[in-house]
Design an enzyme around this catalytic site. Sequence first.
Site, PDB file in Angstrom:
ATOM      1  N   ASP A 103       1.110   3.995  -3.085  1.00 47.19           N
ATOM      2  CA  ASP A 103       0.720   5.394  -2.897  1.00 47.19           C
ATOM      3  C   ASP A 103       1.852   6.329  -3.297  1.00 47.19           C
ATOM      4  OD1 ASP A 103      -1.463   4.140  -1.873  1.00 47.19           O
ATOM      5  OD2 ASP A 103      -1.163   4.748   0.204  1.00 47.19           O
ATOM      6  N   SER A 152      -7.083   2.969  -4.237  1.00 52.62           N
ATOM      7  CA  SER A 152      -5.819   3.350  -3.606  1.00 52.62           C
ATOM      8  C   SER A 152      -4.803   3.843  -4.625  1.00 52.62           C
ATOM      9  CB  SER A 152      -5.194   2.130  -2.927  1.00 52.62           C
ATOM     10  OG  SER A 152      -5.588   2.050  -1.604  1.00 52.62           O
ATOM     11  N   GLU A 192       0.827  -1.213   0.000  1.00 53.89           N
ATOM     12  CA  GLU A 192       0.000   0.000   0.000  1.00 53.89           C
ATOM     13  C   GLU A 192       0.860   1.262   0.000  1.00 53.89           C
ATOM     14  OE1 GLU A 192      -3.535   0.374  -0.069  1.00 53.89           O
ATOM     15  OE2 GLU A 192      -2.926   2.431  -0.385  1.00 53.89           O
TER      16      GLU A 192
END
Length: 577
Positions: free
Chosen positions: A301, A496, A297
Amino acid sequence: MHYHCISVLFVIVLFLLGSLAKPLSPPWDDMHIKHSWNVVPKNWESLGHPPSGTTIDLHIALRPQRENAMVDALHEVSEPGHPRYRAYLTKGQVADLVAPHPETLELVNSWLEHHSISPSSISMTHGGNTLTLKRVSVTQANTLLGASYQLYRHVERGETIVRTVGYSLPRALHWHVLTVAPTTSFVSPRTQWQTPRNCSDGAVMSTSEEPAMMLSSRAKVNRIMPSFLRWLYETEAYTPNTRGENVLGVLGFLGYYPSQTDLTAFMQKFRSEAGDATYTVVLVNGGEYDPTHPQQEANVDLQYAEVMAYPTPHIFYSIGQGAPGMEDLFSWLEYILDQENIPQTISISYGIEERLMSREYAINVCDQFVMLGVRGVSVLVSSGNDGIGKGTCLRDDGTVRFNPRFPGTCPYVTVVGGTTGHEPEVAVKFSGGGFSDYFKRPSYQEEAVSTYLQDLGNRYQGLYNASGRGFPDIAAQALGLPIFLEGKVYGVGGTSVATPIVAGIISLLNDWLILTGQAPLGFLNPWLYGRGSRGLTDITEGSNSGCNMDGFPAIVGWDPVTGLGTPNFRRMLEQLF
Ligand SMILES: *[C@@H]1O[C@H](CO)[C@@H](O)[C@H](O)[C@H]1NC(C)=O
Ligand SMILES: *[C@@H]1O[C@H](CO)[C@@H](O)[C@H](O)[C@H]1NC(C)=O
């Protein structure tokens, strides 16, 4: 007769003055429930009392003296055409706007004093809008709030938090105190992203799930996704110039860290001139940083924000959970609003179901996003990966209801949904979207949303709140994008990924504004739903399934799947002239 009447009035006035002058000492033991769930929220189990000696930091949000001043100020600074458009406020000016009435402060302090809480352990933020009581023992918190704090564990994810199923306040404080945290919000931001698909053959991903990269109908499109993105959203021709002044902030929770090594490898492979891309790490609330154990994650990002906005400086906020019981998003907001300078653009790829927090708590967190907007910050938040809701959406009471996600339901952030493909670019099935049950529809989207609802008719009636804030506001590619993780390439998907892509593009717009001596975009939505929509590509196909249903259809104009559409940097820039 006259004389008599006057004297009677006089006596009444004297009596009123007398009762006002006397310091009222409210009965502090007249406790009434402020918020309660009645039962332990689903997916959490009690592990009993926390170990003795456990302390929590209690945040007490007080009612501002000028109640609507903050939202009014946000409308002024973010509404194109308003005389105060983009005339942002400083930290001190914001504190003045949200400060409570001195009597509110006095009353709350005398309550705390009654409970022998020493003034030295109380700190104030935003001019007293929020009081923080450091290291309160759980026993004392129980007494103070008529609560029963326990240790709770999430049955699937295993994390533990200290919460109470309900809490009370003396009746005299109910109006003055907006909310106390942590109390009943069983919240830890859950990442919104999908399990990465393994792409062992590196950059070339050509399964049917990645149509965006196969449809290279023009010579300029190659198979490497980031350059495809930069072509599709037309950012290629722009190079940021305000090095240092314009900053993009990326939030990280749950102990997820990015890796510089992976970022470098990613850039060398997908945007070779940006091989020196880097970032600084800021630790908040006990957050840590161990780049030798990166997590998908955080890598997603950062890699997608950087690949869009390079060479803009990036800050990665590693936000810890602090002592068990701390609210991590809340503590980041507290930290960032205390800074004199805040990155102009913020990317948040985390969220949770709105219904897992109380309305009062959600409103309080949303109010802090209002403060960020008034300071001139553009906040991009992912819409979620469960479409209209995960699973069957069956509630405990036997009814079915869609599950909107917070903070996307807050009207004062810009929410990013997901798309895939091109010619046409369509909604991805998992794109989170819908309507808030806590926040009403804000004026900037009144026209767009009511047009959509008219078109929808009575389909799904009763399963969502037709008067609630509709989301997302915007969308971007969210399926089959490559990332580097521990030296290997994986294909990932999720809103995301879409969120840092949009944040990167907004950051480029901010760069241009700053370069030309202008203030940054700040809270985007009033501009996006107005003139800014001309800079977007409307997405009109697909729907966001969930709750065993097809979900909301994407149509011409705004829809609760892809919002107003996907960004086009060149056309958005034209709308800033
Ligand atoms: C990805 O594929 C490679 C090679 O097939 C394998 O070694 C690796 O364990 C896989 N990774 C994951 C996360 O499945
Ligand atoms: C619908 O939204 C409005 C405005 O936020 C709110 O007042 C109302 O309680 C909501 N209704 C339901 C059933 O959630």
